[in-house]
Design an enzyme around this catalytic site. Sequence first.
Site, PDB file in Angstrom:
ATOM      1  CE  LYS A  54      -6.490   5.517  -5.716  1.00 58.70           C
ATOM      2  NZ  LYS A  54      -5.816   4.593  -4.660  1.00 58.70           N
ATOM      3  CE1 TYR A 104      -5.787   8.050  -0.028  1.00 60.34           C
ATOM      4  CE2 TYR A 104      -4.794   9.674  -1.402  1.00 60.34           C
ATOM      5  CZ  TYR A 104      -5.467   8.547  -1.466  1.00 60.34           C
ATOM      6  OH  TYR A 104      -6.251   7.909  -2.610  1.00 60.34           O
ATOM      7  CG  PHE A 110       0.892   2.894   2.398  1.00 63.53           C
ATOM      8  CD1 PHE A 110      -0.119   3.726   2.080  1.00 63.53           C
ATOM      9  CD2 PHE A 110       0.498   1.839   2.858  1.00 63.53           C
ATOM     10  CE1 PHE A 110      -1.351   3.787   2.711  1.00 63.53           C
ATOM     11  CE2 PHE A 110      -0.681   1.835   3.558  1.00 63.53           C
ATOM     12  CZ  PHE A 110      -1.810   2.546   3.482  1.00 63.53           C
ATOM     13  NE  ARG A 135      -8.615  -0.301  -6.122  1.00 65.04           N
ATOM     14  CZ  ARG A 135      -8.953   0.211  -4.736  1.00 65.04           C
ATOM     15  NH1 ARG A 135      -9.555  -0.827  -3.985  1.00 65.04           N
ATOM     16  NH2 ARG A 135      -8.802   1.480  -4.189  1.00 65.04           N
ATOM     17  CG  ASN A 168      -5.414   1.129  -5.869  1.00 67.81           C
ATOM     18  OD1 ASN A 168      -5.476   2.219  -6.060  1.00 67.81           O
ATOM     19  ND2 ASN A 168      -5.565   0.549  -4.562  1.00 67.81           N
ATOM     20  CG  HIS A 200     -10.180   7.289  -2.866  1.00 64.93           C
ATOM     21  ND1 HIS A 200      -9.876   6.714  -1.758  1.00 64.93           N
ATOM     22  CD2 HIS A 200     -11.417   7.965  -2.454  1.00 64.93           C
ATOM     23  CE1 HIS A 200     -10.784   7.185  -0.834  1.00 64.93           C
ATOM     24  NE2 HIS A 200     -11.740   7.888  -1.350  1.00 64.93           N
ATOM     25  CD  GLU A 247     -12.964   9.995   1.380  1.00 64.09           C
ATOM     26  OE1 GLU A 247     -13.303   9.388   0.209  1.00 64.09           O
ATOM     27  OE2 GLU A 247     -12.187   9.568   2.268  1.00 64.09           O
TER      28      GLU A 247
END
Length: 140
Positions: free
Chosen positions: A11, A51, A59, A104, A114, A117, A128
């Site tokens: 990320k 997402y 969120f 993490r 974090n 993914h 995905e």
Amino acid sequence: MAVTRTFSIIKPDATRRNLTGAVTKMLEEAGLRVVASKRIHMTRDQAEGFYGVHRERPFFNDLCTFMTSGPVVVQVLEGENAVQRNRDIMGATNPANADEGTIRKSYAESIEANSVHGSDSDENAKIEIDFFFSPDEIVG
Ligand code: RTP
Ligand code: MG
């Protein structure tokens, strides 16, 4: 145990801190092989599509803003029981709850930023992977 594939994202909080190699090393040391990898800047449309299951969550908007805030590295990982193996090395969503030795725990900044993914099922892994990669980009 069957060799399977999962989908991973390094990320923006991790790419910003130049942790692509450090995170990938932890994935490899956990027994996962990177069979596809590319650095991209996600568009808002891509983030909202990817997402989509979280669309109603409080969120969701912040998450899409975060995921488009800088480059990410999308990867396909292969290994025995890849989905669970990856989730084990990632650690809990909230780094405050993540076990020692997980990605993490080592690197995440917050529950949102974090660092990684990972797909949560074989079925979602396939969806995905197909979202970001064409078959010719994956070399097993
Ligand atoms: P991921 O999907 O990214 O592998 O992480 P996960 O399964 O552990 O977490 P999930 O519940 O699927 O949430 C997806 C991502 O949304 C962000 N999040 N923010 N602010 C919050 O309360 C919150 N909760 C989740 C995180 O970036 C999480 O990884
Ligand atoms: Mg998830």
